[in-house]
Design a protein around this motif. Structure first.
Motif, PDB file in Angstrom:
ATOM      1  N   PRO A  17       0.819  -1.230   0.000  1.00  0.00           N
ATOM      2  CA  PRO A  17       0.000   0.000   0.000  1.00  0.00           C
ATOM      3  C   PRO A  17       0.843   1.266   0.000  1.00  0.00           C
ATOM      4  CG  PRO A  17      -0.853  -1.551   1.606  1.00  0.00           C
ATOM      5  CD  PRO A  17       0.449  -2.112   1.103  1.00  0.00           C
ATOM      6  N   LEU A  18       1.991   1.241   0.649  1.00  0.00           N
ATOM      7  CA  LEU A  18       2.854   2.413   0.659  1.00  0.00           C
ATOM      8  C   LEU A  18       3.470   2.668  -0.716  1.00  0.00           C
ATOM      9  CD1 LEU A  18       4.664   1.867   4.067  1.00  0.00           C
ATOM     10  CD2 LEU A  18       2.729   3.369   3.564  1.00  0.00           C
ATOM     11  N   ILE A  19       3.691   1.621  -1.474  1.00  0.00           N
ATOM     12  CA  ILE A  19       4.238   1.772  -2.823  1.00  0.00           C
ATOM     13  C   ILE A  19       3.187   2.354  -3.755  1.00  0.00           C
ATOM     14  CG2 ILE A  19       5.131   0.477  -4.804  1.00  0.00           C
ATOM     15  CD1 ILE A  19       6.379  -1.461  -2.732  1.00  0.00           C
ATOM     16  N   LEU A  20       1.931   2.024  -3.530  1.00  0.00           N
ATOM     17  CA  LEU A  20       0.852   2.483  -4.413  1.00  0.00           C
ATOM     18  C   LEU A  20       0.353   3.890  -4.086  1.00  0.00           C
ATOM     19  CD1 LEU A  20      -1.220  -0.798  -4.691  1.00  0.00           C
ATOM     20  CD2 LEU A  20       0.360   0.154  -6.361  1.00  0.00           C
ATOM     21  N   LEU A  21       0.623   4.396  -2.884  1.00  0.00           N
ATOM     22  CA  LEU A  21       0.115   5.712  -2.500  1.00  0.00           C
ATOM     23  C   LEU A  21       0.541   6.848  -3.430  1.00  0.00           C
ATOM     24  CD1 LEU A  21       0.099   5.858   1.395  1.00  0.00           C
ATOM     25  CD2 LEU A  21      -1.827   6.056  -0.152  1.00  0.00           C
ATOM     26  N   PRO A  22       1.796   6.929  -3.869  1.00  0.00           N
ATOM     27  CA  PRO A  22       2.127   8.029  -4.789  1.00  0.00           C
ATOM     28  C   PRO A  22       1.383   7.950  -6.120  1.00  0.00           C
ATOM     29  CG  PRO A  22       4.114   7.103  -3.859  1.00  0.00           C
ATOM     30  CD  PRO A  22       2.994   6.217  -3.442  1.00  0.00           C
ATOM     31  N   LEU A  23       0.977   6.777  -6.520  1.00  0.00           N
ATOM     32  CA  LEU A  23       0.271   6.640  -7.790  1.00  0.00           C
ATOM     33  C   LEU A  23      -1.143   7.205  -7.731  1.00  0.00           C
ATOM     34  CD1 LEU A  23       1.436   3.058  -8.758  1.00  0.00           C
ATOM     35  CD2 LEU A  23       2.336   5.232  -9.570  1.00  0.00           C
ATOM     36  N   ILE A  24      -1.736   7.262  -6.534  1.00  0.00           N
ATOM     37  CA  ILE A  24      -3.087   7.816  -6.414  1.00  0.00           C
ATOM     38  C   ILE A  24      -3.065   9.215  -5.809  1.00  0.00           C
ATOM     39  CG2 ILE A  24      -4.223   5.575  -6.309  1.00  0.00           C
ATOM     40  CD1 ILE A  24      -4.428   5.926  -3.284  1.00  0.00           C
ATOM     41  N   SER A  25      -1.921   9.877  -5.882  1.00  0.00           N
ATOM     42  CA  SER A  25      -1.800  11.241  -5.381  1.00  0.00           C
ATOM     43  C   SER A  25      -1.700  12.202  -6.556  1.00  0.00           C
ATOM     44  CB  SER A  25      -0.561  11.358  -4.489  1.00  0.00           C
ATOM     45  OG  SER A  25       0.607  11.281  -5.279  1.00  0.00           O
ATOM     46  N   THR A  26      -1.334  13.431  -6.265  1.00  0.00           N
ATOM     47  CA  THR A  26      -1.183  14.436  -7.316  1.00  0.00           C
ATOM     48  C   THR A  26       0.239  14.486  -7.850  1.00  0.00           C
ATOM     49  OG1 THR A  26      -0.736  16.143  -5.690  1.00  0.00           O
ATOM     50  CG2 THR A  26      -3.032  15.862  -6.382  1.00  0.00           C
ATOM     51  N   ALA A  27       1.000  13.435  -7.665  1.00  0.00           N
ATOM     52  CA  ALA A  27       2.391  13.428  -8.115  1.00  0.00           C
ATOM     53  C   ALA A  27       2.501  13.480  -9.632  1.00  0.00           C
ATOM     54  CB  ALA A  27       3.108  12.189  -7.585  1.00  0.00           C
ATOM     55  N   PHE A  28       1.608  12.815 -10.330  1.00  0.00           N
ATOM     56  CA  PHE A  28       1.704  12.722 -11.779  1.00  0.00           C
ATOM     57  C   PHE A  28       0.644  13.541 -12.509  1.00  0.00           C
ATOM     58  CE2 PHE A  28       3.335   8.700 -10.058  1.00  0.00           C
ATOM     59  CZ  PHE A  28       4.654   8.826 -10.454  1.00  0.00           C
ATOM     60  N   ASP A  32      -7.131  18.858 -10.536  1.00  0.00           N
ATOM     61  CA  ASP A  32      -8.206  19.342 -11.398  1.00  0.00           C
ATOM     62  C   ASP A  32      -8.400  18.466 -12.638  1.00  0.00           C
ATOM     63  OD1 ASP A  32      -8.478  21.412  -9.636  1.00  0.00           O
ATOM     64  OD2 ASP A  32      -7.176  22.766 -10.780  1.00  0.00           O
ATOM     65  N   ALA A  33      -7.384  17.727 -13.043  1.00  0.00           N
ATOM     66  CA  ALA A  33      -7.472  16.875 -14.226  1.00  0.00           C
ATOM     67  C   ALA A  33      -8.003  15.479 -13.911  1.00  0.00           C
ATOM     68  CB  ALA A  33      -6.109  16.763 -14.887  1.00  0.00           C
ATOM     69  N   MET A  34      -8.219  15.179 -12.638  1.00  0.00           N
ATOM     70  CA  MET A  34      -8.706  13.855 -12.234  1.00  0.00           C
ATOM     71  C   MET A  34     -10.222  13.808 -12.313  1.00  0.00           C
ATOM     72  SD  MET A  34      -6.354  13.008  -8.985  1.00  0.00           S
ATOM     73  CE  MET A  34      -4.595  13.016  -9.090  1.00  0.00           C
ATOM     74  N   PRO A  35     -10.800  12.613 -12.461  1.00  0.00           N
ATOM     75  CA  PRO A  35     -12.256  12.490 -12.434  1.00  0.00           C
ATOM     76  C   PRO A  35     -12.823  12.945 -11.091  1.00  0.00           C
ATOM     77  CG  PRO A  35     -11.228  10.416 -13.102  1.00  0.00           C
ATOM     78  CD  PRO A  35     -10.141  11.340 -12.699  1.00  0.00           C
ATOM     79  N   GLY A  36     -14.050  13.405 -11.088  1.00  0.00           N
ATOM     80  CA  GLY A  36     -14.674  13.949  -9.881  1.00  0.00           C
ATOM     81  C   GLY A  36     -14.727  12.980  -8.725  1.00  0.00           C
ATOM     82  N   TRP A  37     -14.991  11.711  -8.986  1.00  0.00           N
ATOM     83  CA  TRP A  37     -15.093  10.724  -7.910  1.00  0.00           C
ATOM     84  C   TRP A  37     -13.727  10.397  -7.313  1.00  0.00           C
ATOM     85  CZ3 TRP A  37     -12.376   6.200  -8.470  1.00  0.00           C
ATOM     86  CH2 TRP A  37     -11.951   5.885  -9.754  1.00  0.00           C
ATOM     87  N   PHE A  38     -12.647  10.658  -8.060  1.00  0.00           N
ATOM     88  CA  PHE A  38     -11.304  10.312  -7.617  1.00  0.00           C
ATOM     89  C   PHE A  38     -10.609  11.459  -6.884  1.00  0.00           C
ATOM     90  CE2 PHE A  38      -6.796   9.196  -8.301  1.00  0.00           C
ATOM     91  CZ  PHE A  38      -6.827   7.923  -7.770  1.00  0.00           C
ATOM     92  N   GLN A  39     -11.095  12.679  -7.058  1.00  0.00           N
ATOM     93  CA  GLN A  39     -10.442  13.840  -6.456  1.00  0.00           C
ATOM     94  C   GLN A  39     -10.377  13.779  -4.933  1.00  0.00           C
ATOM     95  OE1 GLN A  39     -12.265  17.347  -8.068  1.00  0.00           O
ATOM     96  NE2 GLN A  39     -11.315  17.059 -10.080  1.00  0.00           N
ATOM     97  N   PRO A  40     -11.443  13.397  -4.209  1.00  0.00           N
ATOM     98  CA  PRO A  40     -11.315  13.316  -2.741  1.00  0.00           C
ATOM     99  C   PRO A  40     -10.314  12.258  -2.287  1.00  0.00           C
ATOM    100  CG  PRO A  40     -13.626  13.296  -3.378  1.00  0.00           C
ATOM    101  CD  PRO A  40     -12.834  13.191  -4.633  1.00  0.00           C
ATOM    102  N   ILE A  41     -10.211  11.173  -3.030  1.00  0.00           N
ATOM    103  CA  ILE A  41      -9.244  10.124  -2.670  1.00  0.00           C
ATOM    104  C   ILE A  41      -7.826  10.664  -2.796  1.00  0.00           C
ATOM    105  CG2 ILE A  41      -8.353   7.857  -3.329  1.00  0.00           C
ATOM    106  CD1 ILE A  41     -11.204   7.233  -4.358  1.00  0.00           C
ATOM    107  N   ALA A  42      -7.552  11.341  -3.896  1.00  0.00           N
ATOM    108  CA  ALA A  42      -6.204  11.876  -4.125  1.00  0.00           C
ATOM    109  C   ALA A  42      -5.896  13.056  -3.212  1.00  0.00           C
ATOM    110  CB  ALA A  42      -6.060  12.288  -5.581  1.00  0.00           C
TER     111      ALA A  42
END
Length: 94
Positions: A17-28, A32-42
């Motif tokens: 899970p620690l390896i996957l956390l940067p992938l679901i953040s704003t690192a990449f 604002d470019a993420m889908p609406g349902w994914f923005q609170p997660i990120a």
């Protein structure tokens, strides 16, 4: 994390899970470019407050409140890790 797992093979998978956390953040991708349902997660996970102040300092834009969130997340995770490790060492009979 290794002391909480039953064997060496399981301890190597505990960090997944620690390896996957940067992938679901704003690192990449900016939030604002993420889908609406994914923005609170990120937005509300530990890596985003770390990435946004660094991006702001490198690009010369305003950091905002993310600097304080970065400090709060860092202190909180360090405290949690310290308490977990001391409890694990006290419980371990070895």
């Amino acid at each position: 994390m290794g002391m909480a797992s039953p064997n060496a093979e399981a301890s190597s998978n505990n960090a997944m899970p620690l390896i996957l956390l940067p992938l679901i953040s704003t690192a990449f991708t900016p939030i604002d470019a993420m889908p609406g349902w994914f923005q609170p997660i990120a937005e509300y996970q530990p890596f985003t407050p770390d990435i946004e102040p660094l991006r702001g300092l490198l690009l010369g834009i305003e950091v905002g409140h993310n600097g304080w969130l970065m400090v709060a997340w860092s202190i909180g995770l360090a405290t949690l890790g310290y308490r977990w490790s001391t409890a694990s060492f006290k419980r371990d009979p070895k």
